[in-house]
Enzyme design. Structure first.
Site, PDB file in Angstrom:
ATOM      1  N   HIS A 113      -3.372  10.160 -55.822  1.00 61.28           N
ATOM      2  CA  HIS A 113      -2.106   9.830 -55.181  1.00 61.28           C
ATOM      3  C   HIS A 113      -1.463   8.553 -55.725  1.00 61.28           C
ATOM      4  O   HIS A 113      -0.348   8.204 -55.335  1.00 61.28           O
ATOM      5  CB  HIS A 113      -2.300   9.661 -53.665  1.00 61.28           C
ATOM      6  CG  HIS A 113      -2.604  10.930 -52.942  1.00 61.28           C
ATOM      7  ND1 HIS A 113      -3.875  11.455 -52.895  1.00 61.28           N
ATOM      8  CD2 HIS A 113      -1.811  11.762 -52.235  1.00 61.28           C
ATOM      9  CE1 HIS A 113      -3.848  12.574 -52.178  1.00 61.28           C
ATOM     10  NE2 HIS A 113      -2.620  12.782 -51.766  1.00 61.28           N
ATOM     11  N   ALA A 114      -2.137   7.839 -56.619  1.00 59.75           N
ATOM     12  CA  ALA A 114      -1.608   6.569 -57.140  1.00 59.75           C
ATOM     13  C   ALA A 114      -0.239   6.705 -57.812  1.00 59.75           C
ATOM     14  O   ALA A 114       0.535   5.749 -57.785  1.00 59.75           O
ATOM     15  CB  ALA A 114      -2.611   5.919 -58.089  1.00 59.75           C
TER      16      ALA A 114
END
Length: 187
Positions: A113-114
């Site tokens: 999800h970065a």
């Protein structure tokens, strides 16, 4: 490769709720090659990991974001998780820190999800990358070319989907760090 990495320093930017393996594994791979790593947190305090389905260990910070200078580092790692990138993507200091690595042509590695952080930093348009599937549409909406592959490298910019891709992610991170600055890396 260890000799090429001798003297290198890598920033790992994270907040509470990072996916534990996505910080621990790249850090271990880097340190195993003699790379100095610094965990940088918004307030310089320890951060609590998310370990797949429950809260994990607390990791001590090496520096507060205010005390960290991108010019002191050769690369940046952004672990994923749900809470961590959601916190960092609305932190203006974190976004400026991230963007500085792109502007300097330094390798940046982001997993899971970065890439939410990267969207808000304004650095994904026109770039080829991957992420966890649930972030794919966000990346496409931001102008990125999203692909479903274990690891993608675009001029020093390394991305992977999930913890199952960590071996490939770590290998490419080390390779890009050894190569150094990338003239086509951009913000």
């Amino acid at each position: 490769m260890a000799q090429q990495l001798n003297g290198k320093r890598v920033a790992i930017l994270a907040a509470d709720g990072f996916e534990e393996s996505e910080l621990a594994s790249p850090r271990a791979a880097l340190q195993g090659q003699g790379v100095e790593t610094h965990v940088i947190t918004p307030d310089g305090k320890g951060i609590r990991a998310w370990a797949e389905t429950e809260w994990g260990d607390t990791y001590e910070a090496d520096k507060a974001l205010d005390a960290a200078n991108p010019s002191d580092y050769h690369a940046l790692v952004l672990p994923g998780g749900l809470f961590n990138p959601d916190t960092l993507r609305i932190n203006d200091k974190a976004l400026a820190f991230v963007k500085a690595f792109f502007e300097a042509g330094k390798p940046v590695a982001a997993i899971c999800h970065a890439p939410w952080i990267l969207i808000n930093a304004g650095v994904v348009e026109g770039r080829k990358l991957t992420s966890v599937a649930s972030v794919a549409q966000d990346l496409k909406n931001a102008g990125a070319h999203w692909v479903d592959e274990p690891v993608v490298v675009d001029s020093g910019f390394v991305t992977s989907r999930t913890p199952k891709d960590l071996d490939a992610f770590n290998a490419k991170l080390l390779e890009e760090l050894a190569e150094g600055r990338h003239s086509h890396q951009h913000a």
